[in-house]
Each structure stands twice: as structure tokens, then as C-alpha cells.
Design a protein around this motif. Structure first.
Motif, PDB file in Angstrom:
ATOM      1  N   ARG A 110      50.659  45.271  30.680  1.00  0.00           N
ATOM      2  CA  ARG A 110      50.716  44.715  29.327  1.00  0.00           C
ATOM      3  C   ARG A 110      49.522  45.154  28.504  1.00  0.00           C
ATOM      4  O   ARG A 110      49.649  45.501  27.336  1.00  0.00           O
ATOM      5  CB  ARG A 110      50.784  43.184  29.381  1.00  0.00           C
ATOM      6  CG  ARG A 110      52.168  42.651  29.652  1.00  0.00           C
ATOM      7  CD  ARG A 110      52.243  41.164  29.374  1.00  0.00           C
ATOM      8  NE  ARG A 110      51.422  40.383  30.276  1.00  0.00           N
ATOM      9  CZ  ARG A 110      51.832  39.892  31.441  1.00  0.00           C
ATOM     10  NH1 ARG A 110      53.068  40.085  31.836  1.00  0.00           N
ATOM     11  NH2 ARG A 110      51.019  39.179  32.193  1.00  0.00           N
ATOM     12  N   ARG A 111      48.338  45.164  29.131  1.00  0.00           N
ATOM     13  CA  ARG A 111      47.140  45.627  28.415  1.00  0.00           C
ATOM     14  C   ARG A 111      47.270  47.098  28.028  1.00  0.00           C
ATOM     15  O   ARG A 111      46.888  47.502  26.931  1.00  0.00           O
ATOM     16  CB  ARG A 111      45.898  45.440  29.279  1.00  0.00           C
ATOM     17  CG  ARG A 111      45.428  44.030  29.339  1.00  0.00           C
ATOM     18  CD  ARG A 111      44.103  43.955  30.079  1.00  0.00           C
ATOM     19  NE  ARG A 111      43.794  42.582  30.374  1.00  0.00           N
ATOM     20  CZ  ARG A 111      43.261  42.161  31.499  1.00  0.00           C
ATOM     21  NH1 ARG A 111      42.982  43.028  32.453  1.00  0.00           N
ATOM     22  NH2 ARG A 111      42.998  40.897  31.696  1.00  0.00           N
ATOM     23  N   ARG A 135      49.744  42.249  34.268  1.00  0.00           N
ATOM     24  CA  ARG A 135      48.741  42.097  33.209  1.00  0.00           C
ATOM     25  C   ARG A 135      48.165  43.453  32.822  1.00  0.00           C
ATOM     26  O   ARG A 135      47.956  43.738  31.634  1.00  0.00           O
ATOM     27  CB  ARG A 135      47.623  41.162  33.662  1.00  0.00           C
ATOM     28  CG  ARG A 135      47.953  39.700  33.537  1.00  0.00           C
ATOM     29  CD  ARG A 135      46.714  38.834  33.725  1.00  0.00           C
ATOM     30  NE  ARG A 135      46.094  39.007  35.028  1.00  0.00           N
ATOM     31  CZ  ARG A 135      46.411  38.328  36.119  1.00  0.00           C
ATOM     32  NH1 ARG A 135      47.368  37.427  36.059  1.00  0.00           N
ATOM     33  NH2 ARG A 135      45.787  38.540  37.245  1.00  0.00           N
ATOM     34  N   GLU A 136      47.902  44.288  33.824  1.00  0.00           N
ATOM     35  CA  GLU A 136      47.358  45.621  33.532  1.00  0.00           C
ATOM     36  C   GLU A 136      48.337  46.443  32.708  1.00  0.00           C
ATOM     37  O   GLU A 136      47.939  47.140  31.773  1.00  0.00           O
ATOM     38  CB  GLU A 136      47.030  46.349  34.830  1.00  0.00           C
ATOM     39  CG  GLU A 136      45.843  45.775  35.564  1.00  0.00           C
ATOM     40  CD  GLU A 136      45.637  46.413  36.921  1.00  0.00           C
ATOM     41  OE1 GLU A 136      46.340  47.392  37.241  1.00  0.00           O
ATOM     42  OE2 GLU A 136      44.770  45.921  37.667  1.00  0.00           O
ATOM     43  N   ALA A 153      51.265  39.785  39.652  1.00  0.00           N
ATOM     44  CA  ALA A 153      50.886  39.306  38.322  1.00  0.00           C
ATOM     45  C   ALA A 153      49.736  40.135  37.750  1.00  0.00           C
ATOM     46  O   ALA A 153      49.713  40.439  36.560  1.00  0.00           O
ATOM     47  CB  ALA A 153      50.497  37.834  38.395  1.00  0.00           C
ATOM     48  N   ALA A 154      48.789  40.515  38.597  1.00  0.00           N
ATOM     49  CA  ALA A 154      47.665  41.333  38.130  1.00  0.00           C
ATOM     50  C   ALA A 154      48.156  42.693  37.647  1.00  0.00           C
ATOM     51  O   ALA A 154      47.704  43.201  36.612  1.00  0.00           O
ATOM     52  CB  ALA A 154      46.640  41.498  39.247  1.00  0.00           C
TER      53      ALA A 154
END
Length: 62
Positions: A30-31, A27-28, A23-24
Motif C-alpha cells: 500500500r505504501r 502495508r508495504e 499484514a506487513a
């Protein structure tokens, strides 16, 4: 028998940690995609402004 329960909990914990890392990473990514989208959008607007100022008209055809 009590050791089977401990192994089961350890397996669940390791799977949760792995899911957290996944998940981390997501997120990276997506950012990063969001930042690149903003960057390219800004570059597009600056390019449009520069080309419009040079030809004194707004045109999508070069």
C-alpha cells in the motif's frame, strides 16, 4: 492431554505470526502504491506545466 493444549497454542501462535507477516507485506504494498501515485501525479502536473508554457495554453489535446 496437557500436551495437546500446548500444541494447540503453538499452532495458534504460528498462525498469528503468519498473519502478521502477511499484514506487513500488505502495508508495504500500500505504501509503494501510494508513493507511485504521488510520483505519477507530480510528473503529470510538471508535464502539464511544461506543455502549457510551451504553447501558452492549457489543452488536454496534443
Amino acid at each position: 492431554m496437557p500436551f495437546d493444549n500446548i500444541r494447540h497454542k503453538a499452532t495458534i501462535c504460528s498462525r498469528l505470526r503468519e498473519a502478521g507477516r502477511t499484514a506487513a507485506r500488505a502495508r508495504e504494498l500500500r505504501r509503494l502504491r501510494a508513493s507511485l501515485g504521488q510520483l505519477f501525479g507530480t510528473v503529470d502536473l510538471v508535464l502539464l506545466a511544461v506543455l502549457s508554457a510551451r504553447s501558452t495554453t492549457i489543452s488536454w489535446h496534443l
